[in-house]
Design a protein around this motif. Structure first.
Motif, PDB file in Angstrom:
ATOM      1  N   LYS A 186       0.735  -1.274   0.168  1.00  0.00           N
ATOM      2  CA  LYS A 186      -0.235  -0.201  -0.057  1.00  0.00           C
ATOM      3  C   LYS A 186       0.853   1.380  -0.138  1.00  0.00           C
ATOM      4  O   LYS A 186       1.811   1.085   0.564  1.00  0.00           O
ATOM      5  CB  LYS A 186      -0.699   0.134   1.013  1.00  0.00           C
ATOM      6  N   ARG A 187       0.710   2.243  -0.530  1.00  0.00           N
ATOM      7  CA  ARG A 187       0.812   3.621  -0.632  1.00  0.00           C
ATOM      8  C   ARG A 187       1.845   4.229   0.232  1.00  0.00           C
ATOM      9  O   ARG A 187       2.946   4.420   0.128  1.00  0.00           O
ATOM     10  CB  ARG A 187       0.545   4.318  -1.317  1.00  0.00           C
ATOM     11  N   ASN A 188       0.505   3.902   1.411  1.00  0.00           N
ATOM     12  CA  ASN A 188       1.104   5.036   2.841  1.00  0.00           C
ATOM     13  C   ASN A 188       2.357   3.583   3.653  1.00  0.00           C
ATOM     14  O   ASN A 188       1.773   4.493   4.766  1.00  0.00           O
ATOM     15  CB  ASN A 188       0.197   5.371   3.333  1.00  0.00           C
ATOM     16  N   ASN A 189       2.280   3.145   3.387  1.00  0.00           N
ATOM     17  CA  ASN A 189       2.639   1.479   4.209  1.00  0.00           C
ATOM     18  C   ASN A 189       3.910   1.349   4.119  1.00  0.00           C
ATOM     19  O   ASN A 189       5.135   0.896   3.181  1.00  0.00           O
ATOM     20  CB  ASN A 189       2.003   0.282   3.764  1.00  0.00           C
ATOM     21  N   THR A 190       4.955   2.470   4.764  1.00  0.00           N
ATOM     22  CA  THR A 190       6.430   2.814   4.932  1.00  0.00           C
ATOM     23  C   THR A 190       7.331   1.785   5.201  1.00  0.00           C
ATOM     24  O   THR A 190       8.367   1.318   5.094  1.00  0.00           O
ATOM     25  CB  THR A 190       6.520   4.094   4.958  1.00  0.00           C
ATOM     26  N   VAL A 191       6.575   1.340   6.335  1.00  0.00           N
ATOM     27  CA  VAL A 191       7.428   0.054   7.347  1.00  0.00           C
ATOM     28  C   VAL A 191       7.098  -1.314   6.265  1.00  0.00           C
ATOM     29  O   VAL A 191       8.548  -2.005   6.084  1.00  0.00           O
ATOM     30  CB  VAL A 191       6.372  -0.221   8.609  1.00  0.00           C
ATOM     31  N   SER A 192       5.691  -1.568   5.623  1.00  0.00           N
ATOM     32  CA  SER A 192       6.445  -2.236   4.717  1.00  0.00           C
ATOM     33  C   SER A 192       7.231  -2.580   3.547  1.00  0.00           C
ATOM     34  O   SER A 192       8.077  -2.667   3.085  1.00  0.00           O
ATOM     35  CB  SER A 192       5.434  -3.173   4.175  1.00  0.00           C
ATOM     36  N   LYS A 193       7.762  -1.279   2.864  1.00  0.00           N
ATOM     37  CA  LYS A 193       8.188  -0.771   1.505  1.00  0.00           C
ATOM     38  C   LYS A 193      10.019  -1.336   2.302  1.00  0.00           C
ATOM     39  O   LYS A 193      10.555  -1.182   1.514  1.00  0.00           O
ATOM     40  CB  LYS A 193       8.138   1.100   1.782  1.00  0.00           C
ATOM     41  N   ASN A 194       9.826  -0.697   3.665  1.00  0.00           N
ATOM     42  CA  ASN A 194      10.951  -0.485   4.189  1.00  0.00           C
ATOM     43  C   ASN A 194      11.807  -1.475   4.220  1.00  0.00           C
ATOM     44  O   ASN A 194      13.014  -2.487   3.888  1.00  0.00           O
ATOM     45  CB  ASN A 194      11.778   0.338   5.088  1.00  0.00           C
ATOM     46  N   PHE A 195      11.050  -3.104   4.471  1.00  0.00           N
ATOM     47  CA  PHE A 195      10.970  -3.744   4.658  1.00  0.00           C
ATOM     48  C   PHE A 195      10.973  -5.154   3.801  1.00  0.00           C
ATOM     49  O   PHE A 195      12.960  -5.487   3.759  1.00  0.00           O
ATOM     50  CB  PHE A 195       9.722  -4.597   5.368  1.00  0.00           C
ATOM     51  N   PHE A 196      11.216  -4.771   2.814  1.00  0.00           N
ATOM     52  CA  PHE A 196      11.268  -5.422   1.193  1.00  0.00           C
ATOM     53  C   PHE A 196      12.602  -5.101   0.870  1.00  0.00           C
ATOM     54  O   PHE A 196      13.666  -5.923   0.355  1.00  0.00           O
ATOM     55  CB  PHE A 196      10.240  -5.190   0.761  1.00  0.00           C
ATOM     56  N   LEU A 197      12.516  -3.696   0.988  1.00  0.00           N
ATOM     57  CA  LEU A 197      13.646  -3.325   0.569  1.00  0.00           C
ATOM     58  C   LEU A 197      15.034  -3.777   0.562  1.00  0.00           C
ATOM     59  O   LEU A 197      15.732  -3.292   0.777  1.00  0.00           O
ATOM     60  CB  LEU A 197      14.109  -1.458   0.288  1.00  0.00           C
ATOM     61  N   ASN A 198      14.406  -4.127   2.555  1.00  0.00           N
ATOM     62  CA  ASN A 198      16.246  -4.317   3.658  1.00  0.00           C
ATOM     63  C   ASN A 198      16.290  -5.578   3.327  1.00  0.00           C
ATOM     64  O   ASN A 198      17.031  -5.711   3.679  1.00  0.00           O
ATOM     65  CB  ASN A 198      15.435  -3.770   4.739  1.00  0.00           C
ATOM     66  N   THR A 199      15.223  -6.238   2.785  1.00  0.00           N
ATOM     67  CA  THR A 199      14.943  -7.750   3.106  1.00  0.00           C
ATOM     68  C   THR A 199      15.701  -8.015   1.056  1.00  0.00           C
ATOM     69  O   THR A 199      15.420  -9.356   0.415  1.00  0.00           O
ATOM     70  CB  THR A 199      13.951  -8.865   2.644  1.00  0.00           C
ATOM     71  N   GLY A 200      16.356  -7.556   0.434  1.00  0.00           N
ATOM     72  CA  GLY A 200      16.870  -7.735  -1.045  1.00  0.00           C
ATOM     73  C   GLY A 200      15.998  -7.249  -1.948  1.00  0.00           C
ATOM     74  O   GLY A 200      16.595  -7.629  -3.685  1.00  0.00           O
ATOM     75  N   LYS A 249       7.799   0.379  -9.165  1.00  0.00           N
ATOM     76  CA  LYS A 249       7.568   0.685 -10.348  1.00  0.00           C
ATOM     77  C   LYS A 249       6.433   0.465  -9.076  1.00  0.00           C
ATOM     78  O   LYS A 249       5.701   0.030  -8.666  1.00  0.00           O
ATOM     79  CB  LYS A 249       7.011   0.098 -12.376  1.00  0.00           C
ATOM     80  N   LYS A 250       5.189   1.950  -9.074  1.00  0.00           N
ATOM     81  CA  LYS A 250       4.406   2.154  -8.144  1.00  0.00           C
ATOM     82  C   LYS A 250       4.646   1.308  -6.613  1.00  0.00           C
ATOM     83  O   LYS A 250       5.869   2.017  -6.293  1.00  0.00           O
ATOM     84  CB  LYS A 250       3.663   1.678  -8.702  1.00  0.00           C
ATOM     85  N   ASN A 251       3.765   1.358  -6.463  1.00  0.00           N
ATOM     86  CA  ASN A 251       4.315   0.242  -4.690  1.00  0.00           C
ATOM     87  C   ASN A 251       4.529  -1.308  -4.933  1.00  0.00           C
ATOM     88  O   ASN A 251       4.518  -1.904  -3.865  1.00  0.00           O
ATOM     89  CB  ASN A 251       2.865   0.700  -4.440  1.00  0.00           C
ATOM     90  N   THR A 252       5.502  -1.239  -5.936  1.00  0.00           N
ATOM     91  CA  THR A 252       5.704  -3.360  -6.555  1.00  0.00           C
ATOM     92  C   THR A 252       7.045  -2.508  -6.364  1.00  0.00           C
ATOM     93  O   THR A 252       7.749  -2.541  -6.603  1.00  0.00           O
ATOM     94  CB  THR A 252       5.068  -2.811  -8.097  1.00  0.00           C
TER      95      THR A 252
END
Length: 148
Positions: free
Chosen positions: A109-123, A128-131
């Motif tokens: 989800k666009r406003n879910n920065t915790v999940s975005k950071n989780f996936f970025l920090n897990t490789g 694109k967009k929220n993918t």
């Protein structure tokens, strides 16, 4: 571990809690009879996993997008979030035979920065967009680095 029939109510309850907390794209709670049909199908596919210590902590699910890609969805009990269980589940399930040959996609989800950071920090890499995507070759290198 792979999910089994005893996990039916746990996955239903955890999914509906995440819907209520607006952590999932789904906006409606799932009814038991609908969840049971979905759950039995997921058991057959062998791509639904449960993390447990003394009690169940959360689940991770992979869905087929096409012959090269799976999508991933992770749910953790609220009081156990941000303790490393999601990372543990992700990295341990990526090496499973029926997962390891696929690239994995996470849609956040666009406003879910915790999940975005989780996936970025897990490789995962921003696509694109929220993918976010992790190629099978990338996570294999990641597993070697962290010695799982």
């Amino acid at each position: 571990r792979r999910a089994n029939r005893t996990d039916l109510l746990f996955t239903l309850k955890l999914h509906n809690e995440n819907v209520q907390d607006k952590n999932f794209f789904s906006k409606k709670k799932i009814k038991f009879k609908d969840h049971k049909i979905w759950f039995n199908e997921k058991i057959k596919e062998k791509r639904l996993f449960i993390c447990s210590l003394n009690n169940r902590v959360g689940y991770i699910r992979y869905d087929i997008i096409d012959k090269k890609y799976l999508s991933v969805s992770i749910a953790i009990k609220k009081k156990l979030k941000r303790k490393g269980f999601g990372r543990y589940m992700l990295l341990n399930t990526l090496k499973r035979k029926n997962i390891s040959t696929f690239n994995v996609v996470a849609v956040v989800k666009r406003n879910n920065t915790v999940s975005k950071n989780f996936f970025l920090n897990t490789g995962f890499k921003f696509y694109k967009k929220n993918t976010y995507v992790i190629k099978s070759s990338s996570w294999k290198n990641l597993l070697i680095k962290i010695h799982l």
